[in-house]
Design an enzyme around this catalytic site. Sequence first.
Site, PDB file in Angstrom:
ATOM      1  N   ASN A  46     -21.867  -4.799   3.036  1.00 48.06           N
ATOM      2  CA  ASN A  46     -21.011  -3.648   3.749  1.00 48.06           C
ATOM      3  C   ASN A  46     -20.828  -3.915   4.927  1.00 48.06           C
ATOM      4  O   ASN A  46     -20.306  -4.615   5.551  1.00 48.06           O
ATOM      5  CB  ASN A  46     -20.762  -2.484   2.878  1.00 48.06           C
ATOM      6  CG  ASN A  46     -19.965  -1.728   3.428  1.00 48.06           C
ATOM      7  OD1 ASN A  46     -18.444  -1.639   2.713  1.00 48.06           O
ATOM      8  ND2 ASN A  46     -20.304  -0.587   3.608  1.00 48.06           N
ATOM      9  N   GLU A  67     -21.456   7.032  -1.894  1.00 49.03           N
ATOM     10  CA  GLU A  67     -20.950   5.580  -2.223  1.00 49.03           C
ATOM     11  C   GLU A  67     -19.976   5.295  -3.583  1.00 49.03           C
ATOM     12  O   GLU A  67     -18.913   4.458  -3.921  1.00 49.03           O
ATOM     13  CB  GLU A  67     -21.207   4.163  -1.929  1.00 49.03           C
ATOM     14  CG  GLU A  67     -22.364   4.219  -0.598  1.00 49.03           C
ATOM     15  CD  GLU A  67     -21.450   4.123   0.724  1.00 49.03           C
ATOM     16  OE1 GLU A  67     -19.974   2.985   0.675  1.00 49.03           O
ATOM     17  OE2 GLU A  67     -21.362   4.767   1.598  1.00 49.03           O
ATOM     18  N   TRP A  92      -9.739  -3.953   2.375  1.00 44.96           N
ATOM     19  CA  TRP A  92      -8.807  -4.951   3.538  1.00 44.96           C
ATOM     20  C   TRP A  92      -8.535  -3.687   4.111  1.00 44.96           C
ATOM     21  O   TRP A  92      -7.688  -3.542   5.527  1.00 44.96           O
ATOM     22  CB  TRP A  92      -8.662  -5.180   3.062  1.00 44.96           C
ATOM     23  CG  TRP A  92      -9.131  -6.851   3.287  1.00 44.96           C
ATOM     24  CD1 TRP A  92      -9.901  -7.370   1.942  1.00 44.96           C
ATOM     25  CD2 TRP A  92      -9.859  -7.653   3.830  1.00 44.96           C
ATOM     26  NE1 TRP A  92     -11.133  -8.393   1.981  1.00 44.96           N
ATOM     27  CE2 TRP A  92     -10.100  -8.611   3.423  1.00 44.96           C
ATOM     28  CE3 TRP A  92      -8.949  -8.158   4.884  1.00 44.96           C
ATOM     29  CZ2 TRP A  92     -10.919 -10.005   4.634  1.00 44.96           C
ATOM     30  CZ3 TRP A  92      -9.770  -9.132   5.776  1.00 44.96           C
ATOM     31  CH2 TRP A  92     -10.513  -9.347   5.578  1.00 44.96           C
ATOM     32  N   TRP A 107       1.993 -10.468  12.925  1.00 42.55           N
ATOM     33  CA  TRP A 107       0.536 -11.060  13.038  1.00 42.55           C
ATOM     34  C   TRP A 107       0.603 -12.764  13.284  1.00 42.55           C
ATOM     35  O   TRP A 107       1.632 -13.032  13.026  1.00 42.55           O
ATOM     36  CB  TRP A 107       0.003 -11.024  11.775  1.00 42.55           C
ATOM     37  CG  TRP A 107       0.934 -10.062  11.057  1.00 42.55           C
ATOM     38  CD1 TRP A 107       0.844  -9.870   9.588  1.00 42.55           C
ATOM     39  CD2 TRP A 107      -1.146  -8.795  10.427  1.00 42.55           C
ATOM     40  NE1 TRP A 107       0.648  -8.208   8.745  1.00 42.55           N
ATOM     41  CE2 TRP A 107      -1.090  -7.829   9.781  1.00 42.55           C
ATOM     42  CE3 TRP A 107      -2.848  -9.117  12.035  1.00 42.55           C
ATOM     43  CZ2 TRP A 107      -1.645  -6.795   9.806  1.00 42.55           C
ATOM     44  CZ3 TRP A 107      -2.635  -7.890  11.178  1.00 42.55           C
ATOM     45  CH2 TRP A 107      -2.243  -6.946  10.554  1.00 42.55           C
ATOM     46  N   TRP A 134     -16.593   6.542  -4.065  1.00 46.13           N
ATOM     47  CA  TRP A 134     -15.448   5.540  -2.974  1.00 46.13           C
ATOM     48  C   TRP A 134     -15.477   5.037  -3.904  1.00 46.13           C
ATOM     49  O   TRP A 134     -14.110   4.235  -3.679  1.00 46.13           O
ATOM     50  CB  TRP A 134     -16.355   5.228  -1.676  1.00 46.13           C
ATOM     51  CG  TRP A 134     -16.536   5.866   0.024  1.00 46.13           C
ATOM     52  CD1 TRP A 134     -17.257   5.927   0.619  1.00 46.13           C
ATOM     53  CD2 TRP A 134     -15.332   5.800   0.397  1.00 46.13           C
ATOM     54  NE1 TRP A 134     -17.085   7.255   1.722  1.00 46.13           N
ATOM     55  CE2 TRP A 134     -15.268   6.309   1.479  1.00 46.13           C
ATOM     56  CE3 TRP A 134     -13.836   5.539   0.458  1.00 46.13           C
ATOM     57  CZ2 TRP A 134     -14.761   6.517   3.059  1.00 46.13           C
ATOM     58  CZ3 TRP A 134     -12.623   5.593   1.478  1.00 46.13           C
ATOM     59  CH2 TRP A 134     -13.122   6.215   1.981  1.00 46.13           C
ATOM     60  N   TRP A 153      -4.082  -9.131   6.917  1.00 48.86           N
ATOM     61  CA  TRP A 153      -4.816  -8.484   6.485  1.00 48.86           C
ATOM     62  C   TRP A 153      -4.875  -9.645   4.639  1.00 48.86           C
ATOM     63  O   TRP A 153      -5.750  -9.566   3.907  1.00 48.86           O
ATOM     64  CB  TRP A 153      -5.118  -6.935   6.514  1.00 48.86           C
ATOM     65  CG  TRP A 153      -4.463  -6.476   5.766  1.00 48.86           C
ATOM     66  CD1 TRP A 153      -3.373  -5.543   6.222  1.00 48.86           C
ATOM     67  CD2 TRP A 153      -4.203  -6.240   4.287  1.00 48.86           C
ATOM     68  NE1 TRP A 153      -2.299  -5.651   5.293  1.00 48.86           N
ATOM     69  CE2 TRP A 153      -2.245  -5.416   3.943  1.00 48.86           C
ATOM     70  CE3 TRP A 153      -4.650  -6.134   3.229  1.00 48.86           C
ATOM     71  CZ2 TRP A 153      -2.453  -4.518   3.066  1.00 48.86           C
ATOM     72  CZ3 TRP A 153      -4.265  -5.566   1.856  1.00 48.86           C
ATOM     73  CH2 TRP A 153      -2.750  -5.313   1.787  1.00 48.86           C
TER      74      TRP A 153
HETATM   75  C1  LIG Z   1     -13.350  -5.835   3.387  1.00 45.15           C
HETATM   76  C2  LIG Z   1     -13.782  -4.992   2.301  1.00 45.15           C
HETATM   77  C3  LIG Z   1     -14.297  -5.540   1.331  1.00 45.15           C
HETATM   78  C4  LIG Z   1     -14.939  -5.164   0.134  1.00 45.15           C
HETATM   79  N1  LIG Z   1     -14.903  -5.443  -1.348  1.00 45.15           N
HETATM   80  C5  LIG Z   1     -15.662  -5.217  -2.360  1.00 45.15           C
HETATM   81  C6  LIG Z   1     -15.340  -5.586  -4.097  1.00 45.15           C
HETATM   82  O1  LIG Z   1     -14.190  -6.768  -3.872  1.00 45.15           O
HETATM   83  N2  LIG Z   1     -15.952  -5.069  -4.707  1.00 45.15           N
HETATM   84  C7  LIG Z   1     -16.832  -4.336  -4.813  1.00 45.15           C
HETATM   85  O2  LIG Z   1     -17.393  -3.697  -5.467  1.00 45.15           O
HETATM   86  N3  LIG Z   1     -16.939  -3.297  -3.283  1.00 45.15           N
HETATM   87  C8  LIG Z   1     -16.340  -4.602  -2.444  1.00 45.15           C
HETATM   88  N4  LIG Z   1     -16.546  -3.552  -1.208  1.00 45.15           N
HETATM   89  C9  LIG Z   1     -17.749  -2.266  -0.926  1.00 45.15           C
HETATM   90  C10 LIG Z   1     -19.122  -2.514  -0.886  1.00 45.15           C
HETATM   91  O3  LIG Z   1     -18.443  -3.916   0.308  1.00 45.15           O
HETATM   92  C11 LIG Z   1     -19.747  -2.730  -1.739  1.00 45.15           C
HETATM   93  O4  LIG Z   1     -19.581  -2.746  -3.090  1.00 45.15           O
HETATM   94  C12 LIG Z   1     -21.090  -3.560  -2.022  1.00 45.15           C
HETATM   95  O5  LIG Z   1     -21.121  -4.383  -0.146  1.00 45.15           O
HETATM   96  C13 LIG Z   1     -21.770  -4.319  -2.725  1.00 45.15           C
HETATM   97  O6  LIG Z   1     -23.445  -3.947  -1.903  1.00 45.15           O
HETATM   98  P1  LIG Z   1     -24.046  -3.645  -3.296  1.00 45.15           P
HETATM   99  O7  LIG Z   1     -24.292  -2.998  -4.370  1.00 45.15           O
HETATM  100  O8  LIG Z   1     -25.710  -3.154  -2.287  1.00 45.15           O
HETATM  101  O9  LIG Z   1     -23.991  -1.931  -2.887  1.00 45.15           O
HETATM  102  P2  LIG Z   1     -24.967   0.146  -2.067  1.00 45.15           P
HETATM  103  O10 LIG Z   1     -24.623  -0.282  -0.615  1.00 45.15           O
HETATM  104  O11 LIG Z   1     -25.939  -0.374  -3.051  1.00 45.15           O
HETATM  105  O12 LIG Z   1     -23.466   0.549  -3.167  1.00 45.15           O
HETATM  106  C14 LIG Z   1     -23.175   1.572  -4.431  1.00 45.15           C
HETATM  107  C15 LIG Z   1     -22.625   1.138  -4.817  1.00 45.15           C
HETATM  108  O13 LIG Z   1     -21.629   1.868  -4.451  1.00 45.15           O
HETATM  109  C16 LIG Z   1     -19.785   1.199  -4.967  1.00 45.15           C
HETATM  110  N5  LIG Z   1     -19.829   0.244  -3.108  1.00 45.15           N
HETATM  111  C17 LIG Z   1     -19.967   0.822  -1.936  1.00 45.15           C
HETATM  112  N6  LIG Z   1     -19.641   1.517  -1.338  1.00 45.15           N
HETATM  113  C18 LIG Z   1     -17.848   0.672  -2.000  1.00 45.15           C
HETATM  114  C19 LIG Z   1     -17.164   0.715  -0.874  1.00 45.15           C
HETATM  115  N7  LIG Z   1     -16.983   1.294   0.593  1.00 45.15           N
HETATM  116  N8  LIG Z   1     -15.745   0.986  -1.715  1.00 45.15           N
HETATM  117  C20 LIG Z   1     -15.668   0.980  -2.905  1.00 45.15           C
HETATM  118  N9  LIG Z   1     -17.641   0.767  -3.364  1.00 45.15           N
HETATM  119  C21 LIG Z   1     -18.552   0.751  -2.739  1.00 45.15           C
HETATM  120  C22 LIG Z   1     -20.411  -0.565  -5.326  1.00 45.15           C
HETATM  121  O14 LIG Z   1     -19.887  -0.541  -6.695  1.00 45.15           O
HETATM  122  C23 LIG Z   1     -21.851  -0.694  -4.860  1.00 45.15           C
HETATM  123  O15 LIG Z   1     -22.607  -1.395  -6.341  1.00 45.15           O
HETATM  124  C24 LIG Z   1     -15.807  -4.136   0.419  1.00 45.15           C
HETATM  125  C25 LIG Z   1     -15.828  -3.692   1.677  1.00 45.15           C
HETATM  126  C26 LIG Z   1     -14.911  -4.269   1.955  1.00 45.15           C
HETATM  127  C27 LIG Z   1     -15.023  -3.520   3.480  1.00 45.15           C
END
Ligand SMILES: Cc1cc2nc3c(=O)[nH]c(=O)nc-3n(C[C@H](O)[C@H](O)[C@H](O)COP(=O)(O)OP(=O)(O)OC[C@H]3O[C@@H](n4cnc5c(N)ncnc54)[C@H](O)[C@@H]3O)c2cc1C
Length: 459
Positions: free
Chosen positions: A325, A259, A366, A290, A262, A343
């Site tokens: 997420n 993650e 997105w 759309w 990612w 979107w």
């Molecule tokens: C439509 C959509 C919009 C999103 N917008 C954002 C946003 O504005 N900011 C944001 O930080 N994340 C975003 N995410 C990714 C992800 O949802 C969040 O990072 C995550 O929910 C944060 O929770 P956590 O810190 O408990 O994550 P954990 O699951 O603990 O993951 C650890 C860290 O990994 C990174 N991470 C995890 N998943 C992703 C991912 N898919 N993409 C990029 N980084 C990731 C984050 O920095 C996160 O804190 C988005 C995902 C989607 C589907």
Amino acid sequence: MKKGLVWIRRDLRLHDHAALSAATKECDEVSLVFVFDKKILEKLEPEDRRVSFIYEALLEIEEKVGVHTLVGDPIKLIPELFKKLKIDHLYFNRDYEPYALKRDNKVIREIGNVSTYKDSVFFEPHEVLKGDGSPYTVFTPYKRRWLEAFLNQGKNISDYKVNLNKIKKGNSKLKLELFKKMGFQKTQNTLVGGTSKGKKLLSSFGKKIANYDKTRDFPAMEGTSNLSVYIRFGCISIRDMIRLSLKNKSSGHDIWLSELIWREFYQMILGQFPHVVKKEFKPKYEGIPWSGTTKEFNAWKEGRTGFPIVDAAMRCLNETGMMPNRLRMVVASFLCKTLLVDWKKGEKYFASKLLDFDLAANNGGWQWSSSTGCDAQPYFRIFNPYSQSQKFDGEGEFIKKWCPELSSLNSKKIHQPDLADMIELAEAGCTLGKDYPFPIVSYTKSRQKALKMYKKALS
Ligand SMILES: Cc1cc2nc3c(=O)[nH]c(=O)nc-3n(C[C@H](O)[C@H](O)[C@H](O)COP(=O)(O)OP(=O)(O)OC[C@H]3O[C@@H](n4cnc5c(N)ncnc54)[C@H](O)[C@@H]3O)c2cc1C
């Protein structure tokens, strides 16, 4: 005596900090500055949660050292402060967003004596490339190369030590009046800004990371770290996070590191393909007709679509600034592929509400959900909100928390209340159309419409 100025932005901490480390090594005296950028503030609502988060993080820094906290245009204010304090050298960590790059280049041109550092990512957008020097557009080979590069440097994770004694102390100047001056209200966030809360979360997540792969998709289990806002504003460093992912071996640790990769993948995409900010990554998806209405978009924003898992997630976002997420994927897919709303509108709404809003990750999420991005899910993969709800919130615990009007429905009907009969609804004390809305669209019909809409655009 050499005087340094460190401009902190998305790195609000005093440990493991590349720019601060260099400045405290090279200079005899170091000052810190943070600017609440008017151009950013202008676009926010008065009760924006991020302003409070930043304020709290700055307060914590001020308990230890002084920070010049300014409000206005950094392009003017940073050079002014540089002159006023008779500084010799400016230091800051690099930011890869298009707006920040332009702003920073102007400041560099104006001041001249500037050093910038890699800090917010482990590998910068130009550091993990294909053999021919071109950027990756698919995650798996990018991740493979990222790991290779990481191993090649001996898994060496720098710790940028900061000599706090070199930083100029100052009487605490941050006061709540600042909010009035900026036209904002202080909010009470559950995730409080600052390194101490970030480190606490990091340490408590350390106890459950081994199960991350099994629990992360179930919103009621709270199996994720909640660190996104702390890494977004740099209260903890990306190296703090990577170190945790390597502390032990388990599939939970591995998936969590993925993650983090990612996160770097989307930073790389933004850096290499800045057109994604305004447009679809894949040009052939630009012309999607759309057809969703403003009424439907508003119902989505307010959590009154009649699809409980979507409504619960949107209410959670509106109330806390956060959303797990799995549910971000569900509500994003729902907006573009069930309500057929562009979107970009959803992306903008998330940007206005998310505490952890990050341009690269949000845009990437997105574009992935709407199938317009690189390595996105195929357009014909449409999340069924009912089965997602049954699978990931089986007992309806998350729904009950955010849609209490449904809390007496049984765990079968709570996912789709319009399937409950009159008696069940009466027993649950819930009248559809009054206490909770009927579904705003038919999922099955919308699915067909979405497939047609995408096919038409692609033909
Ligand atoms: C439509 C959509 C919009 C999103 N917008 C954002 C946003 O504005 N900011 C944001 O930080 N994340 C975003 N995410 C990714 C992800 O949802 C969040 O990072 C995550 O929910 C944060 O929770 P956590 O810190 O408990 O994550 P954990 O699951 O603990 O993951 C650890 C860290 O990994 C990174 N991470 C995890 N998943 C992703 C991912 N898919 N993409 C990029 N980084 C990731 C984050 O920095 C996160 O804190 C988005 C995902 C989607 C589907």
